[in-house]
Design a protein around this motif. Structure first.
Motif, PDB file in Angstrom:
ATOM      1  N   UNK A 137       8.519  -9.519 -25.424  1.00 19.99           N
ATOM      2  CA  UNK A 137       8.216 -10.950 -25.563  1.00 19.99           C
ATOM      3  C   UNK A 137       8.548 -11.707 -24.280  1.00 19.99           C
ATOM      4  N   UNK A 138       9.684 -11.379 -23.657  1.00 18.90           N
ATOM      5  CA  UNK A 138      10.070 -12.014 -22.398  1.00 18.90           C
ATOM      6  C   UNK A 138       9.038 -11.711 -21.320  1.00 18.90           C
ATOM      7  N   UNK A 139       8.638 -10.440 -21.222  1.00 15.86           N
ATOM      8  CA  UNK A 139       7.633 -10.055 -20.225  1.00 15.86           C
ATOM      9  C   UNK A 139       6.332 -10.804 -20.445  1.00 15.86           C
ATOM     10  N   UNK A 140       5.916 -10.917 -21.681  1.00 11.70           N
ATOM     11  CA  UNK A 140       4.681 -11.631 -22.003  1.00 11.70           C
ATOM     12  C   UNK A 140       4.803 -13.095 -21.608  1.00 11.70           C
ATOM     13  N   UNK A 141       5.926 -13.715 -21.924  1.00 13.16           N
ATOM     14  CA  UNK A 141       6.130 -15.118 -21.618  1.00 13.16           C
ATOM     15  C   UNK A 141       6.050 -15.374 -20.114  1.00 13.16           C
ATOM     16  N   UNK A 142       6.693 -14.505 -19.332  1.00 15.33           N
ATOM     17  CA  UNK A 142       6.726 -14.678 -17.879  1.00 15.33           C
ATOM     18  C   UNK A 142       5.502 -14.098 -17.181  1.00 15.33           C
ATOM     19  N   UNK A 143       4.640 -13.419 -17.935  1.00 17.99           N
ATOM     20  CA  UNK A 143       3.441 -12.850 -17.330  1.00 17.99           C
ATOM     21  C   UNK A 143       3.696 -11.551 -16.599  1.00 17.99           C
ATOM     22  N   UNK A 144       4.800 -10.902 -16.926  1.00 20.05           N
ATOM     23  CA  UNK A 144       5.124  -9.621 -16.291  1.00 20.05           C
ATOM     24  C   UNK A 144       4.320  -8.522 -16.977  1.00 20.05           C
ATOM     25  N   UNK A 145       3.721  -7.614 -16.206  1.00 16.85           N
ATOM     26  CA  UNK A 145       2.866  -6.588 -16.803  1.00 16.85           C
ATOM     27  C   UNK A 145       3.616  -5.450 -17.482  1.00 16.85           C
TER      28      UNK A 145
END
Length: 149
Positions: A137-145
């Protein structure tokens, strides 16, 4: 570095920090550890974080290390506190930060309003840091692949 030559005069010699870096010998000077490739955890924790405009975004409160890969995956950023009181903590992918070695701080390319609206947590109630879905979820929020399973 000054050395005395055979004639008794002082000669200025250039210090080779590359040799010091390879040998582990302690070194000095404004560019002794340039380019920066590795830092200790204690030198990162407590570092200031700013955005490109120079706005203070807080400080690095902690690091989250993946024990399987040895990578620092996330920093825990403390934002909006005064003397360590109040504020909010955020898990931010380490890849979102850029080191400004000259100023000894990190740059996060987000504005303060972005952080104000970002889901975070407080010091007394950390998320389940071993829960892969939280970090996804954190990766998705920050746009991290990156995704973790």
């Amino acid at each position: 570095m000054l050395n005395q030559n055979k004639g008794g005069t002082m000669a200025l010699q250039e210090k080779s920090y590359d040799v010091d870096n390879r040998t582990g010998t302690n070194h000095e000077g404004p560019y002794a550890n340039t380019p920066v490739r590795r830092l200790t955890a204690t030198s990162i924790i407590g570092d200031s974080v700013e955005n490109a405009a120079g706005d203070d975004l807080g400080k690095i409160d902690n690091l989250m290390v993946n024990l399987n890969t040895g990578e620092i995956e996330y920093v825990v950023l403390e934002f909006g506190s005064f003397l360590g009181i109040g504020g909010k903590l955020f898990a931010i992918p380490f890849s979102e930060l850029t080191l400004d070695a000259e100023r000894e701080l990190f740059i996060l390319n987000r504005d303060k309003d972005y952080l104000k609206d970002t889901p975070g947590f407080d010091k007394a109630h950390w998320p389940d840091t071993n829960d892969h879905s939280y970090f996804n979820d954190v990766n998705t929020y920050w746009g991290s692949p990156r995704a973790y399973y």
